[in-house]
Write a protein that holds these residues in place. Structure first.
Motif, PDB file in Angstrom:
ATOM      1  N   LYS A   4       0.843  -1.190   0.000  1.00  0.00           N
ATOM      2  CA  LYS A   4       0.000   0.000   0.000  1.00  0.00           C
ATOM      3  C   LYS A   4       0.877   1.238   0.000  1.00  0.00           C
ATOM      4  O   LYS A   4       1.849   1.323   0.754  1.00  0.00           O
ATOM      5  CB  LYS A   4      -0.923   0.014   1.218  1.00  0.00           C
ATOM      6  N   GLU A  33      -0.867  -0.711  -4.384  1.00  0.00           N
ATOM      7  CA  GLU A  33      -2.208  -0.167  -4.201  1.00  0.00           C
ATOM      8  C   GLU A  33      -2.041   1.277  -3.729  1.00  0.00           C
ATOM      9  O   GLU A  33      -1.557   1.526  -2.627  1.00  0.00           O
ATOM     10  CB  GLU A  33      -2.973  -0.985  -3.161  1.00  0.00           C
ATOM     11  N   ILE A  35      -3.351   4.663  -2.352  1.00  0.00           N
ATOM     12  CA  ILE A  35      -4.479   5.097  -1.527  1.00  0.00           C
ATOM     13  C   ILE A  35      -4.350   6.595  -1.266  1.00  0.00           C
ATOM     14  O   ILE A  35      -3.346   7.058  -0.721  1.00  0.00           O
ATOM     15  CB  ILE A  35      -4.512   4.319  -0.193  1.00  0.00           C
TER      16      ILE A  35
END
Length: 76
Positions: A4, A33, A35
């Motif tokens: 992340k 990912e 975010i």
């Protein structure tokens, strides 16, 4: 493996950090990912002074000024 990457728009340090993370990704296989911390109040409160933040399996590998060596070691 999923990593992340916490960031927000208009963050030059985040742009540089993502570039560094992608360099590590060339040598070590993992998915990123991305975010945006501004989408979630809890995440924003947690990371607003730390971004960019790289997290793997719920553990922060590095934040702020990201460097290749530290990220690579944390992802091995």
């Amino acid at each position: 493996m999923n990593v992340k990457f916490f960031s927000r728009s208009n963050c030059e340090l985040c742009v540089e950090g993502l570039r560094t993370l992608k360099l590590v990704q060339e040598d070590i296989a993992f998915d990123i990912e991305i975010i945006d911390i501004e989408v979630d109040e809890v995440i924003h409160e947690k990371y607003m002074l730390m971004i960019p933040v790289v997290e793997k399996d719920g553990h922060i590998l590095q934040y702020g000024n990201l460097d290749y060596a530290t990220l690579a070691q944390g992802l091995l």
